[in-house]
Design a protein around this motif. Structure first.
Motif, PDB file in Angstrom:
ATOM      1  N   PHE A 232       0.840  -1.197   0.000  1.00  0.00           N
ATOM      2  CA  PHE A 232       0.000   0.000   0.000  1.00  0.00           C
ATOM      3  C   PHE A 232       0.877   1.249   0.000  1.00  0.00           C
ATOM      4  O   PHE A 232       1.772   1.392   0.835  1.00  0.00           O
ATOM      5  CB  PHE A 232      -0.913   0.021   1.228  1.00  0.00           C
ATOM      6  N   SER A 233       0.598   2.137  -0.955  1.00  0.00           N
ATOM      7  CA  SER A 233       1.311   3.412  -1.023  1.00  0.00           C
ATOM      8  C   SER A 233       0.295   4.549  -1.016  1.00  0.00           C
ATOM      9  O   SER A 233      -0.903   4.331  -1.195  1.00  0.00           O
ATOM     10  CB  SER A 233       2.181   3.475  -2.279  1.00  0.00           C
ATOM     11  N   ALA A 234       0.802   5.766  -0.839  1.00  0.00           N
ATOM     12  CA  ALA A 234      -0.097   6.909  -0.664  1.00  0.00           C
ATOM     13  C   ALA A 234      -0.716   7.386  -1.978  1.00  0.00           C
ATOM     14  O   ALA A 234      -1.881   7.803  -2.003  1.00  0.00           O
ATOM     15  CB  ALA A 234       0.658   8.054   0.000  1.00  0.00           C
ATOM     16  N   THR A 235       0.038   7.332  -3.073  1.00  0.00           N
ATOM     17  CA  THR A 235      -0.439   7.872  -4.343  1.00  0.00           C
ATOM     18  C   THR A 235      -0.039   6.965  -5.493  1.00  0.00           C
ATOM     19  O   THR A 235       0.822   6.084  -5.358  1.00  0.00           O
ATOM     20  CB  THR A 235       0.160   9.268  -4.613  1.00  0.00           C
ATOM     21  N   ARG A 236      -0.647   7.191  -6.635  1.00  0.00           N
ATOM     22  CA  ARG A 236      -0.272   6.443  -7.842  1.00  0.00           C
ATOM     23  C   ARG A 236       1.191   6.701  -8.196  1.00  0.00           C
ATOM     24  O   ARG A 236       1.899   5.789  -8.645  1.00  0.00           O
ATOM     25  CB  ARG A 236      -1.185   6.843  -9.005  1.00  0.00           C
ATOM     26  N   HIS A 237       1.657   7.928  -7.989  1.00  0.00           N
ATOM     27  CA  HIS A 237       3.052   8.261  -8.266  1.00  0.00           C
ATOM     28  C   HIS A 237       3.988   7.376  -7.434  1.00  0.00           C
ATOM     29  O   HIS A 237       4.966   6.822  -7.959  1.00  0.00           O
ATOM     30  CB  HIS A 237       3.309   9.738  -7.957  1.00  0.00           C
ATOM     31  N   HIS A 238       3.679   7.218  -6.154  1.00  0.00           N
ATOM     32  CA  HIS A 238       4.505   6.360  -5.307  1.00  0.00           C
ATOM     33  C   HIS A 238       4.417   4.896  -5.753  1.00  0.00           C
ATOM     34  O   HIS A 238       5.415   4.164  -5.706  1.00  0.00           O
ATOM     35  CB  HIS A 238       4.070   6.488  -3.845  1.00  0.00           C
ATOM     36  N   SER A 239       3.234   4.481  -6.180  1.00  0.00           N
ATOM     37  CA  SER A 239       3.074   3.102  -6.661  1.00  0.00           C
ATOM     38  C   SER A 239       3.976   2.845  -7.861  1.00  0.00           C
ATOM     39  O   SER A 239       4.642   1.801  -7.954  1.00  0.00           O
ATOM     40  CB  SER A 239       1.614   2.840  -7.037  1.00  0.00           C
ATOM     41  N   GLU A 240       4.009   3.788  -8.785  1.00  0.00           N
ATOM     42  CA  GLU A 240       4.842   3.631  -9.979  1.00  0.00           C
ATOM     43  C   GLU A 240       6.328   3.614  -9.609  1.00  0.00           C
ATOM     44  O   GLU A 240       7.116   2.858 -10.197  1.00  0.00           O
ATOM     45  CB  GLU A 240       4.540   4.754 -10.961  1.00  0.00           C
ATOM     46  N   LEU A 241       6.701   4.418  -8.618  1.00  0.00           N
ATOM     47  CA  LEU A 241       8.098   4.430  -8.173  1.00  0.00           C
ATOM     48  C   LEU A 241       8.487   3.086  -7.551  1.00  0.00           C
ATOM     49  O   LEU A 241       9.557   2.530  -7.860  1.00  0.00           O
ATOM     50  CB  LEU A 241       8.311   5.565  -7.166  1.00  0.00           C
ATOM     51  N   LEU A 242       7.638   2.553  -6.692  1.00  0.00           N
ATOM     52  CA  LEU A 242       7.922   1.264  -6.069  1.00  0.00           C
ATOM     53  C   LEU A 242       7.991   0.148  -7.111  1.00  0.00           C
ATOM     54  O   LEU A 242       8.860  -0.731  -7.049  1.00  0.00           O
ATOM     55  CB  LEU A 242       6.853   0.942  -5.027  1.00  0.00           C
TER      56      LEU A 242
END
Length: 352
Positions: A232-242
């Motif tokens: 679980f991440s805070a935003t779609r941007h963080h999801s793409e980074l992970l």
């Protein structure tokens, strides 16, 4: 199907449901509630009817949940001649016309598409429905299906049996249950404040600039390679980074986000469920409707801001009596949230 011992919700709900009593059941995801409403439904239908048509309906808030319920129903009814179909938004209309024409006994559906067919097909009626089930009813209301639900109820016979399953009971749902159910029995498990006894919690306090390194260490050194994990991440941007970071270390992963094409979303989830992809990275919004019964781990890359959200995330692991793990990476500014979680769960920090 490898059932040995009924879960608490099954022990309480099955005798009443089999007796034909209307039920309002409050139980969290992973409690075994699907079996608690499908077994009485299959038992009541018993065998295929060429003359009556649809006799039972299960309504689900999302495509993914409806698909899982449909597959489970097919498994339970394997040695019967019952005709069970799936009616979902986003699927081809023509194929659904054919399925409805096959005189189904049980329909597992999302409310919007089912209501569309009721309005468009003059010969499609619900006047022989004996069992009506609302699965995750609170989410049905959250997602704006109240109007369709009330219309579907009006289309069904008054003397039907109704089963309503929900994790929470908002005011609108209480009013709906009073109007749509006949003297229902309330079954309430500790839905909001309990996690499975088989869930192991781990909290790692990290500096903000070390969080990514801690995450990669967790992936490479702690979580076994044969397990599947939701992150679980805070935003779609963080999801793409992970996702990009996992790909760089050759760890299979994918992301699911709210605006993703439905076919792509389904393909990604299928690959995750069958284990060909080990990590699914989501935000809380994108995770709605995603249900993975055999999930091994949950990682909170960003810590949830409320105890109920923490339980909703982490409760996805350690289901059906299996051991699961929830790992949380906690930055200094998130420590207060971690203390709130322990207070809410009645745990001491030094015990976790």
């Amino acid at each position: 199907m490898n059932y040995k011992t009924p879960t608490p919700i099954q022990r309480k709900a099955l005798p009443l449901a089999l007796a034909g009593i209307d039920l309002v059941c409050m139980a969290r995801t992973g409690s075994g509630k699907t079996c608690a409403f499908l077994l009485p439904t299959i038992q009541k239908l018993n065998k295929h009817s060429n003359s009556l048509g649809v006799r039972a309906i299960v309504l689900s808030p999302t495509r993914e949940l409806a698909v899982q319920t449909f597959r489970f129903a097919k498994d339970i009814a394997k040695f019967t001649d019952l005709n069970i179909i799936n009616i979902l938004g986003g699927d081809p209309i023509e194929a659904q016309f054919e399925a409805l024409a096959s005189r189904p006994d049980l329909i597992v559906a999302t409310p919007g598409r089912l209501m569309h067919h009721l309005r468009e097909i003059t010969t499609f009626k619900l006047n022989h429905v004996q069992m009506l089930v609302f699965d995750e009813a609170d989410r049905l209301f959250e997602m704006g299906f109240a109007e369709q639900l009330n219309e579907i109820v009006r289309e069904c016979p008054v003397e039907r049996q109704t089963l309503l399953f929900s994790a929470t009971m908002p005011k609108a749902l209480v009013q709906f249950s009073r109007a749509g159910l006949r003297d229902p029995q309330l079954i309430r498990l500790d839905t909001d404040s309990q996690l499975s006894e088989e869930l192991r919690l781990a909290f790692f306090t990290v500096r903000s600039n070390e969080k990514m390194a801690a995450f990669l260490y967790l992936v490479r050194k702690i979580i076994p390679e044969n397990q599947i994990t939701i992150v679980f991440s805070a935003t779609r941007h963080h999801s793409e980074l992970l996702h990009a970071m996992l790909e760089r270390i050759n760890v299979s992963s994918t992301i699911v986000y709210g605006t993703m094409d439905q076919d792509a979303r389904s393909q990604h989830l299928k690959a995750f469920r069958n284990g060909s992809i080990r990590y699914l990275i989501v935000t809380d919004l994108a995770a709605r409707g995603i249900d993975v019964p055999l999930l091994n781990n949950v990682i909170n890359f960003h810590f949830p801001p409320s105890p109920k959200l923490f339980i909703h995330r982490c409760g996805r692991a350690a289901r059906q009596g299996r051991i699961g793990y929830a790992f949380s990476l906690v930055e200094p500014e998130e420590l207060a949230f971690m203390v709130d979680i322990h207070t809410y769960l009645g745990k001491n920090l030094d015990n976790c």
